[in-house]
Design an enzyme around this catalytic site. Structure first.
Site, PDB file in Angstrom:
ATOM      1  CD  GLU A 139      -1.415   0.056   3.619  1.00  0.00           C
ATOM      2  OE1 GLU A 139      -2.218  -0.862   3.742  1.00  0.00           O
ATOM      3  OE2 GLU A 139      -1.418   1.086   4.313  1.00  0.00           O
TER       4      GLU A 139
ATOM      5  CB  CYS B  78      -2.062  -5.666   5.984  1.00  0.00           C
ATOM      6  SG  CYS B  78      -1.854  -4.062   6.754  1.00  0.00           S
TER       7      CYS B  78
ATOM      8  CG  HIS C 249      -2.348  -8.575   9.483  1.00  0.00           C
ATOM      9  ND1 HIS C 249      -1.110  -8.207   9.001  1.00  0.00           N
ATOM     10  CD2 HIS C 249      -2.991  -7.420   9.809  1.00  0.00           C
ATOM     11  CE1 HIS C 249      -1.024  -6.887   9.016  1.00  0.00           C
ATOM     12  NE2 HIS C 249      -2.142  -6.380   9.502  1.00  0.00           N
TER      13      HIS C 249
END
Lengths: 348, 131
Positions: free
Chosen positions: A80, A112, A236
């Protein structure tokens, strides 16, 4: 069946401690460290960006894999913080790793989890014999607005996986994947904006936890596996606390997520985060062990993978720098240097 | 801007991957690329050859009065690196906390060198980093 032929990562060596950021904003470092379960984060040098990090990670992955880069048929870079709004990072990476020109390449963006979306694309392309090998990279120099809670965690790093399907070349097989995706406005950055915005506490339950849990459960349904069938789990890791809570919700122990939980030491490397965690686990895993990886990208979605380590991992062990070595190699900087590195202050 | 694009495009292999030349006839390697071998003259048979990127510091200097493109990063170190293959190459030496002196072993890293202002191209280039 598609598998991992090689892996590699890159973590910039500069670090800033929670105490240093808290000092500038007159905040209580101890309560932030406890609340986010993080001690410091990685910071890119002035000459590093998502492209240079992607190249270094990809070069490490290629060294580890031992393949001829000319046989790579696809290059995907998830980020990103792509350096250009228009002009692919993937072409820079492809050229810098010595891949040929008969390949497809693209930049991916899904907060992400763009790098793990690349894994799924390459699984399909290798399984169908459309390509022999593909490489997917998650790389970011993530941004946190000065004074925002994100500033304590938004860091830099990347990881790359070479995907192929010849079992004899793989270090791990990807047994199955499942995804869960909804339109959830938990975190965003508008075109031209320097910093992202987020929904505060809204990023937790309807964002991170809902998607991580659903995708992981979909994977369990698909494979028949349960948490105890996995030696390791990687989730994550936007901070050090969320993955621990997600593990608990799904029935994993802290020991299962310990090795792949890197955020407390390097911060949230965004697109690199879950893939870096997987690389750290692969540095330690032995044949026969299973790994669950579930990424999360705001916006929002999660990709979950069941991975089983194969005999090939022993032969390739030691070919690339270990993640723990990269994490230990560091240089602390103060907040002024941090601002300079992030291009927030410039010389006239 | 057009000139910047073409110039950068021509040098990508050299800048990203240290691709130089090798005379097929006598084996001498060169960086940057050249068309004629110093030893073989008109009998040159030149090929492109990627250098390993490893070498030793032949000479080095700290730059405190930088060119405009590098004003943000001064002071920084530049050096002449003697590559394993023989050619001597000028380059930036990254500060990774290790001491730089004559004979220090280095390898290449992929870094951003400079940008053409706020809206122009980003120039990526090899730099050297002490091992």
């Amino acid at each position: 069946m598609a598998g991992i032929v090689g892996y590699g990562a890159y973590v910039p060596r500069m670090r800033i401690k929670v105490e240093e950021i808290a000092r500038v904003w007159n905040e209580d470092a101890e309560s932030i460290k406890k609340g986010l379960s993080i001690t410091e984060k990685s910071v890119p040098s002035m000459d590093e960006d998502a492209a240079t990090i992607a190249v270094e990670a990809a070069r490490n992955a290629l060294s580890h894999s031992g393949i001829n880069p000319k046989e790579i048929g696809a290059v995907y870079v998830g980020s990103e913080s792509h350096p250009y709004a228009v002009k692919p990072t993937a072409t820079i990476v492809a050229q810098a790793i010595g891949a040929g020109t008969s390949l497809t390449a693209a930049d991916l963006e899904f907060a992400c989890k763009a790098g793990t979306a690349g894994i799924q694309m390459l699984m399909g392309m290798t399984d169908s014999s459309m390509i022999k090998y593909g490489i997917t990279i998650g790389s970011d120099t993530s941004q946190g607005r000065p004074g925002d809670a994100l500033e304590y965690t938004a860091s830099a790093g990347g990881a790359a996986l070479v995907i192929g399907k010849e079992k004899s070349e793989c270090i791990a097989e990807i047994l199955a994947t499942a995804s869960y995706t909804t339109d959830t406005p938990d975190f965003w950055r508008r075109e031209g904006a320097n910093f992202p915005s987020h929904g505060g506490r809204f990023t937790g339950e309807p964002g991170y936890f809902k998607h991580i849990v659903h995708a992981s459960k979909l994977l369990f349904e698909k494979t028949g596996f349960k948490p105890s069938d996995f030696t390791y789990a990687v989730f994550h890791q936007p901070n050090g606390k969320f993955p621990k809570n997600a593990a608990k919700l799904l029935g994993f122990t802290e020991k299962q997520i310990e090795i792949g939980l890197l955020t407390p030491l390097i911060g949230n490397t965004y697109s690199g985060a879950s893939m870096l965690g997987l690389c750290a686990v692969l540095d330690n895993a032995v044949p026969g062990e299973r790994i669950l990886v579930t990424s999360f990208g705001s916006g929002a979605g999660s990709d979950s993978f069941a991975i089983e380590v194969t005999e090939g991992i022993n032969e390739k062990r030691g070919r690339a720098v270990k993640i723990s070595t990269m994490i230990k190699d560091k240089q602390y900087i103060d907040y002024a240097q941090y601002l300079k590195n992030r291009n927030s202050i410039t010389k006239r | 801007m057009e000139k910047a694009s073409a110039g950068m495009w021509r040098k990508i292999d050299s800048r990203y991957n240290l691709v130089g030349s090798m005379c097929e006839r006598c084996g001498t390697k060169y960086f940057p690329q050249r068309a004629i071998c110093r030893n073989c003259g008109k009998d040159t048979k030149m090929l492109h050859r990627k250098m390993s990127g490893r070498g030793t510091v032949y000479s080095h200097s700290e730059i405190r009065v930088p060119a405009e493109a590098f004003k943000e990063s001064a002071p920084y170190t530049v050096g002449i690196i003697e590559l394993e293959e023989g050619p001597k190459v000028e380059g930036h030496i990254i500060d990774n906390g290790k001491k730089v002196e004559i004979g220090t072993k280095v390898k290449t890293a992929f870094r951003k060198m400079y940008t053409d202002g706020e809206e122009g191209l980003i120039h990526y280039h090899f730099k050297f980093i002490p091992e």
